[in-house]
Design a protein around this motif. Structure first.
Motif, short mmCIF file in Angstrom:
data_model
loop_
_atom_site.label_atom_id
_atom_site.label_comp_id
_atom_site.label_asym_id
_atom_site.label_seq_id
_atom_site.Cartn_x
_atom_site.Cartn_y
_atom_site.Cartn_z
N GLU A 1 -12.20 62.19 25.43
CA GLU A 1 -12.84 61.50 26.56
C GLU A 1 -13.94 60.58 26.06
O GLU A 1 -14.78 60.99 25.27
CB GLU A 1 -13.42 62.55 27.51
CG GLU A 1 -13.92 62.01 28.80
CD GLU A 1 -12.80 61.56 29.72
OE1 GLU A 1 -13.07 60.68 30.54
OE2 GLU A 1 -11.68 62.07 29.60
N PRO A 2 -13.98 59.33 26.54
CA PRO A 2 -15.09 58.46 26.14
C PRO A 2 -16.42 58.98 26.66
O PRO A 2 -16.47 59.64 27.69
CB PRO A 2 -14.74 57.10 26.75
CG PRO A 2 -13.64 57.34 27.70
CD PRO A 2 -13.04 58.69 27.43
N SER A 3 -17.47 58.67 25.95
CA SER A 3 -18.81 59.14 26.33
C SER A 3 -19.59 58.04 27.00
O SER A 3 -19.24 56.87 26.93
CB SER A 3 -19.57 59.59 25.09
OG SER A 3 -18.89 60.66 24.49
N LYS B 1 -17.29 65.13 17.86
CA LYS B 1 -17.23 63.89 18.63
C LYS B 1 -18.21 62.84 18.14
O LYS B 1 -17.90 61.64 18.17
CB LYS B 1 -17.51 64.24 20.10
CG LYS B 1 -17.25 63.11 21.06
CD LYS B 1 -17.31 63.60 22.49
CE LYS B 1 -16.96 62.49 23.46
NZ LYS B 1 -16.96 62.96 24.83
#
Length: 159
Positions: free
Chosen positions: A155-157, A112
């Motif tokens: 999923e965005p962080s 990621k």
């Protein structure tokens, strides 16, 4: 009239207005416990209450993760390749998980957040057998095998 304050009365035990005197032998006149009011045996609990201080599976084993404290020599650490040094920082941050979960979290983090050149470098270092933390090595192996949480990667962080 004089400007000298009057001596404390029985209604004002320590000279503060509005503070009533405490009767001798009352609960309030007992000396405070050293712990701020908690009895000395406050940690003794009934047997039916859970022991919240007991170790759990989430507690890291003493040997899990890279060395910390005095065992972590700063000069030696600075001589490590950047990928290993950063990878061991991640392993240290994930060491509170059980080992399999920690390795999965490391693999997901590599996919990621790491640049492809950094990922390629750490994979090459694992393949070459360079010394590194076992938890980091396990995470890199899972990354190589594609064992990452793809939903987490998508999923965005940052909240």
């Amino acid at each position: 009239m004089s400007d000298v304050p009057a001596a404390p009365s029985s209604e004002e035990p320590d000279g503060r207005p509005g503070v009533p005197a405490r009767p001798a032998g009352s609960e309030a006149s007992r000396p405070q416990e050293p712990s701020g009011g908690m009895p000395q045996d406050w940690r003794h609990r009934d047997s039916d209450e859970p022991d919240l201080d007991a170790p759990t599976d989430a507690d890291p084993a003493p040997t899990q993760g890279p060395p910390t404290g005095e065992a972590a020599d700063a000069q030696t650490r600075q001589r490590l390749p950047a990928e290993i040094r950063m990878g061991e920082d991640i392993a240290r941050a994930m060491a509170h998980h059980p080992p399999q979960r920690a390795a999965e979290e490391i693999a997901t983090h590599l996919r990621k957040f790491w640049d492809p050149r950094m990922r390629s470098s750490i994979v090459g270092r694992v393949e070459a057998g360079e010394p590194m933390d076992d938890l980091l090595r396990a995470g890199v192996e899972l990354y190589r095998q594609g064992e990452i949480d793809r939903a987490e990667v998508a999923e965005p962080s940052g909240g």
